[in-house]
Motif scaffolding. Structure first.
Motif, PDB file in Angstrom:
ATOM      1  N   VAL A 101       0.768  -1.130  -0.058  1.00 61.14           N
ATOM      2  CA  VAL A 101       0.083   0.079   0.036  1.00 61.14           C
ATOM      3  C   VAL A 101       0.965   1.224  -0.154  1.00 61.14           C
ATOM      4  O   VAL A 101       0.607   2.229  -0.785  1.00 61.14           O
ATOM      5  CB  VAL A 101      -0.809  -0.025   1.267  1.00 61.14           C
ATOM      6  CG1 VAL A 101      -1.438   1.233   1.296  1.00 61.14           C
ATOM      7  CG2 VAL A 101      -1.795  -1.236   1.016  1.00 61.14           C
ATOM      8  N   ARG A 102       1.800   1.287   0.704  1.00 64.55           N
ATOM      9  CA  ARG A 102       2.706   2.416   0.983  1.00 64.55           C
ATOM     10  C   ARG A 102       3.548   2.461  -0.382  1.00 64.55           C
ATOM     11  O   ARG A 102       3.816   3.917  -0.909  1.00 64.55           O
ATOM     12  CB  ARG A 102       3.762   2.216   2.173  1.00 64.55           C
ATOM     13  CG  ARG A 102       4.680   3.222   2.156  1.00 64.55           C
ATOM     14  CD  ARG A 102       5.774   3.117   3.423  1.00 64.55           C
ATOM     15  NE  ARG A 102       6.507   1.705   3.352  1.00 64.55           N
ATOM     16  CZ  ARG A 102       7.362   1.404   2.410  1.00 64.55           C
ATOM     17  NH1 ARG A 102       7.727   2.387   1.483  1.00 64.55           N
ATOM     18  NH2 ARG A 102       7.860   0.114   2.300  1.00 64.55           N
ATOM     19  N   MET A 103       4.113   1.429  -0.851  1.00 63.39           N
ATOM     20  CA  MET A 103       4.615   1.891  -2.243  1.00 63.39           C
ATOM     21  C   MET A 103       3.526   2.237  -3.305  1.00 63.39           C
ATOM     22  O   MET A 103       4.410   3.152  -4.186  1.00 63.39           O
ATOM     23  CB  MET A 103       5.291   0.370  -2.828  1.00 63.39           C
ATOM     24  CG  MET A 103       6.388  -0.189  -1.485  1.00 63.39           C
ATOM     25  SD  MET A 103       6.719  -2.008  -2.006  1.00 63.39           S
ATOM     26  CE  MET A 103       7.277  -2.085  -3.510  1.00 63.39           C
ATOM     27  N   ALA A 104       2.743   1.644  -3.377  1.00 64.23           N
ATOM     28  CA  ALA A 104       1.731   2.139  -4.486  1.00 64.23           C
ATOM     29  C   ALA A 104       1.370   3.600  -4.178  1.00 64.23           C
ATOM     30  O   ALA A 104       1.394   4.605  -5.648  1.00 64.23           O
ATOM     31  CB  ALA A 104       0.444   1.147  -4.603  1.00 64.23           C
ATOM     32  N   TYR A 105       0.986   4.128  -3.084  1.00 65.82           N
ATOM     33  CA  TYR A 105       0.735   5.245  -2.779  1.00 65.82           C
ATOM     34  C   TYR A 105       1.827   6.409  -2.934  1.00 65.82           C
ATOM     35  O   TYR A 105       1.465   7.607  -3.270  1.00 65.82           O
ATOM     36  CB  TYR A 105       0.109   5.370  -1.273  1.00 65.82           C
ATOM     37  CG  TYR A 105      -0.372   7.066  -1.160  1.00 65.82           C
ATOM     38  CD1 TYR A 105      -1.614   7.108  -1.720  1.00 65.82           C
ATOM     39  CD2 TYR A 105       0.236   7.807  -0.249  1.00 65.82           C
ATOM     40  CE1 TYR A 105      -2.175   8.444  -1.310  1.00 65.82           C
ATOM     41  CE2 TYR A 105      -0.465   9.127   0.044  1.00 65.82           C
ATOM     42  CZ  TYR A 105      -1.748   9.445  -0.531  1.00 65.82           C
ATOM     43  OH  TYR A 105      -2.221  10.563  -0.360  1.00 65.82           O
ATOM     44  N   ASP A 106       3.022   5.839  -2.585  1.00 63.56           N
ATOM     45  CA  ASP A 106       4.050   6.677  -3.006  1.00 63.56           C
ATOM     46  C   ASP A 106       4.526   7.233  -4.309  1.00 63.56           C
ATOM     47  O   ASP A 106       4.816   8.064  -4.712  1.00 63.56           O
ATOM     48  CB  ASP A 106       5.481   6.183  -2.151  1.00 63.56           C
ATOM     49  CG  ASP A 106       5.617   6.361  -0.829  1.00 63.56           C
ATOM     50  OD1 ASP A 106       4.689   6.745  -0.049  1.00 63.56           O
ATOM     51  OD2 ASP A 106       6.219   5.513  -0.240  1.00 63.56           O
ATOM     52  N   LEU A 107       4.280   5.984  -5.168  1.00 66.86           N
ATOM     53  CA  LEU A 107       4.467   6.154  -6.526  1.00 66.86           C
ATOM     54  C   LEU A 107       3.152   6.947  -7.165  1.00 66.86           C
ATOM     55  O   LEU A 107       3.483   8.089  -7.936  1.00 66.86           O
ATOM     56  CB  LEU A 107       4.332   4.669  -7.268  1.00 66.86           C
ATOM     57  CG  LEU A 107       4.157   4.817  -8.765  1.00 66.86           C
ATOM     58  CD1 LEU A 107       5.610   5.355  -9.448  1.00 66.86           C
ATOM     59  CD2 LEU A 107       4.094   3.485  -9.304  1.00 66.86           C
ATOM     60  N   ASN A 151      -6.002  16.411 -12.850  1.00 63.51           N
ATOM     61  CA  ASN A 151      -5.560  17.463 -13.792  1.00 63.51           C
ATOM     62  C   ASN A 151      -4.191  17.735 -13.373  1.00 63.51           C
ATOM     63  O   ASN A 151      -4.023  18.997 -12.866  1.00 63.51           O
ATOM     64  CB  ASN A 151      -6.330  18.517 -13.936  1.00 63.51           C
ATOM     65  CG  ASN A 151      -5.951  19.361 -15.198  1.00 63.51           C
ATOM     66  OD1 ASN A 151      -5.178  19.032 -16.193  1.00 63.51           O
ATOM     67  ND2 ASN A 151      -6.263  20.765 -14.980  1.00 63.51           N
ATOM     68  N   PRO A 152      -2.926  16.746 -13.271  1.00 66.51           N
ATOM     69  CA  PRO A 152      -1.802  17.230 -12.778  1.00 66.51           C
ATOM     70  C   PRO A 152      -1.039  17.790 -13.778  1.00 66.51           C
ATOM     71  O   PRO A 152      -0.976  17.706 -15.133  1.00 66.51           O
ATOM     72  CB  PRO A 152      -1.002  15.904 -12.802  1.00 66.51           C
ATOM     73  CG  PRO A 152      -1.952  14.946 -13.767  1.00 66.51           C
ATOM     74  CD  PRO A 152      -3.244  15.464 -13.611  1.00 66.51           C
ATOM     75  N   VAL A 153      -0.768  19.346 -13.351  1.00 64.20           N
ATOM     76  CA  VAL A 153      -0.185  20.253 -14.038  1.00 64.20           C
ATOM     77  C   VAL A 153       1.111  19.775 -14.964  1.00 64.20           C
ATOM     78  O   VAL A 153       1.195  20.182 -16.238  1.00 64.20           O
ATOM     79  CB  VAL A 153      -0.112  21.742 -13.276  1.00 64.20           C
ATOM     80  CG1 VAL A 153       0.472  22.794 -14.216  1.00 64.20           C
ATOM     81  CG2 VAL A 153      -1.338  22.086 -12.668  1.00 64.20           C
ATOM     82  N   SER A 154       1.915  19.297 -14.034  1.00 65.36           N
ATOM     83  CA  SER A 154       3.229  19.089 -14.645  1.00 65.36           C
ATOM     84  C   SER A 154       3.222  17.882 -15.719  1.00 65.36           C
ATOM     85  O   SER A 154       4.345  17.889 -16.492  1.00 65.36           O
ATOM     86  CB  SER A 154       4.251  18.528 -13.448  1.00 65.36           C
ATOM     87  OG  SER A 154       3.709  17.296 -12.919  1.00 65.36           O
ATOM     88  N   GLU A 155       2.360  17.005 -15.801  1.00 65.86           N
ATOM     89  CA  GLU A 155       2.385  16.179 -16.989  1.00 65.86           C
ATOM     90  C   GLU A 155       1.091  16.009 -17.403  1.00 65.86           C
ATOM     91  O   GLU A 155       0.478  14.914 -17.732  1.00 65.86           O
ATOM     92  CB  GLU A 155       2.857  14.831 -16.221  1.00 65.86           C
ATOM     93  CG  GLU A 155       2.163  14.467 -15.083  1.00 65.86           C
ATOM     94  CD  GLU A 155       2.704  12.976 -14.154  1.00 65.86           C
ATOM     95  OE1 GLU A 155       3.838  12.832 -14.566  1.00 65.86           O
ATOM     96  OE2 GLU A 155       2.031  12.673 -13.440  1.00 65.86           O
ATOM     97  N   SER A 171       4.097  10.491  -9.136  1.00 65.45           N
ATOM     98  CA  SER A 171       3.526  10.806 -10.595  1.00 65.45           C
ATOM     99  C   SER A 171       2.378   9.907 -10.963  1.00 65.45           C
ATOM    100  O   SER A 171       2.549   8.795 -10.977  1.00 65.45           O
ATOM    101  CB  SER A 171       4.702  10.438 -11.622  1.00 65.45           C
ATOM    102  OG  SER A 171       4.170  10.301 -12.847  1.00 65.45           O
ATOM    103  N   PRO A 172       1.083  10.652 -10.942  1.00 66.25           N
ATOM    104  CA  PRO A 172      -0.189   9.707 -11.282  1.00 66.25           C
ATOM    105  C   PRO A 172       0.033   9.128 -12.704  1.00 66.25           C
ATOM    106  O   PRO A 172      -0.509   7.887 -12.816  1.00 66.25           O
ATOM    107  CB  PRO A 172      -1.105  10.845 -11.031  1.00 66.25           C
ATOM    108  CG  PRO A 172      -0.725  11.987 -10.594  1.00 66.25           C
ATOM    109  CD  PRO A 172       0.999  12.171 -10.680  1.00 66.25           C
TER     110      PRO A 172
END
Length: 345
Positions: free
Chosen positions: A50-56, A84-88, A60-61
């Motif tokens: 859960v932690r690994m997935a949430y950190d990812l 709507n992630p602005v950076s990507e 970066s969505p």
């Protein structure tokens, strides 16, 4: 005080991010392999997953969708459409669009049929599941109608001959069990066919049959005893048709059995192990799709190209063993062949 509690609960619900439920689904329901950097630890704990997935996801969505997108449930895609992630932004929207297509009913149906077709080919090469005898066991009535009644006594003996090289007591028992099961299956199929034909009779026909069965007897009349024996041994009589007609009917039986498998009608097959297994995906077709995405993209981003080259490399290794055409084309030809044969008959 009670009103305050209700307000707090509503605030918690409004602030709850559905990504937590999505990650919980991925960890507990989807079959995903989480890699751990520590070599000495073979299994990753659920909390660590859960932690690994949430950190990812936080980093970066888009990378989150690239890694886990195909394992999502279709209804999860709606959540990512609201982001709507602005950076990507452009890269993320393209990824969501691809996943919407991947999880669409049309795409899923096509993917499942392709995987089943690939599994069919594998079963043909590595097992006797699609041998004439095994298919006869699974659908004995259809086999008798299309093939069995036209066989000579010599052909039946050859078909049912004992394999002396692999003859064991256990094999003899299994053969007996299979044949007994085949007889039961055939009887059930015949009974179903009789019931189906009977249900198509008109009401007037049923009424006439009932009158004939009951009879209009007067006082003093006696029933005539039935002198026919309760069991009459079945005398086999070979039906005679031309050799081309026999070959056509035999091919029709095989195509019917192939169709039954692809449509998911074989009760002894666990289709979930096929439908959800990526090993049955055709690498050549996937490579072509990746190439099309690369050249159709305005950005021609590096990741699409890398994905294409990776698939090309994988398919190149695979094509040394077999030289098959694209699965979509093969399957279309295969299914059209079935339809044509059935229309002819």
């Amino acid at each position: 005080m009670e009103n305050n509690c209700l307000t707090d609960n509503s605030d918690m619900e409004s602030n709850f991010d559905p990504i937590h439920d999505i990650i919980d689904y991925l960890v507990r329901c989807a079959k995903i392999s989480f890699k751990n950097a520590r070599i000495d630890e073979t299994e990753v704990r659920t909390t660590d997953k859960v932690r690994m997935a949430y950190d990812l996801y936080q980093r970066s969505p888009t990378d989150f969708l690239i890694q886990f997108g195909k394992y999502l449930a279709p209804y999860h895609i709606g959540y990512f459409e609201t982001l709507n992630p602005v950076s990507e932004k452009e890269r993320f929207q393209e990824c969501v669009t691809q996943l919407k297509h991947y999880h669409s009913e049309e795409s899923r149906h096509k993917r499942i049929r392709n995987r089943r077709y690939k599994a069919l080919q594998k079963l043909q090469d590595e097992s006797d599941y699609f041998s004439e005898k095994q298919m006869m066991y699974r659908n004995p009535l259809l086999y008798e109608q299309l093939i069995g009644q036209y066989l000579t006594d010599e052909e039946i003996q050859e078909r049912d001959g004992v394999d002396n090289e692999n003859l064991t007591f256990l094999n003899m028992i299994l053969e007996t069990v299979d044949r007994n099961q085949m007889r039961e299956t055939k009887n059930e199929q015949m009974l179903t066919e009789i019931i189906h034909d009977g249900s198509n009779l008109g009401k007037s026909d049923k009424k006439d049959n009932n009158i004939k069965q009951k009879g209009q007897k007067k006082w003093g009349d006696f029933d005539t005893p039935d002198t026919k024996p309760s069991f009459v041994p079945e005398t086999r009589k070979q039906a005679m048709i031309s050799s081309p007609e026999r070959n056509l009917l035999r091919e029709e039986f095989f195509q019917e059995m192939y169709s039954s498998f692809i449509e998911g009608s074989d009760t002894d097959i666990d289709y979930s192990t096929i439908d959800n297994d990526e090993q049955y995906d055709d690498l050549q077709q996937l490579s072509q799709d990746a190439e099309d995405r690369y050249f159709d993209s305005e950005l021609n981003d590096v990741e699409n190209l890398e994905e294409h080259m990776k698939l090309v490399e994988q398919y190149g290794k695979k094509s040394n063993k077999t030289n098959e055409c694209a699965l979509d084309d093969s399957l279309d030809i295969f299914m059209k062949h079935i339809s044509n044969k059935l229309n002819v008959s």
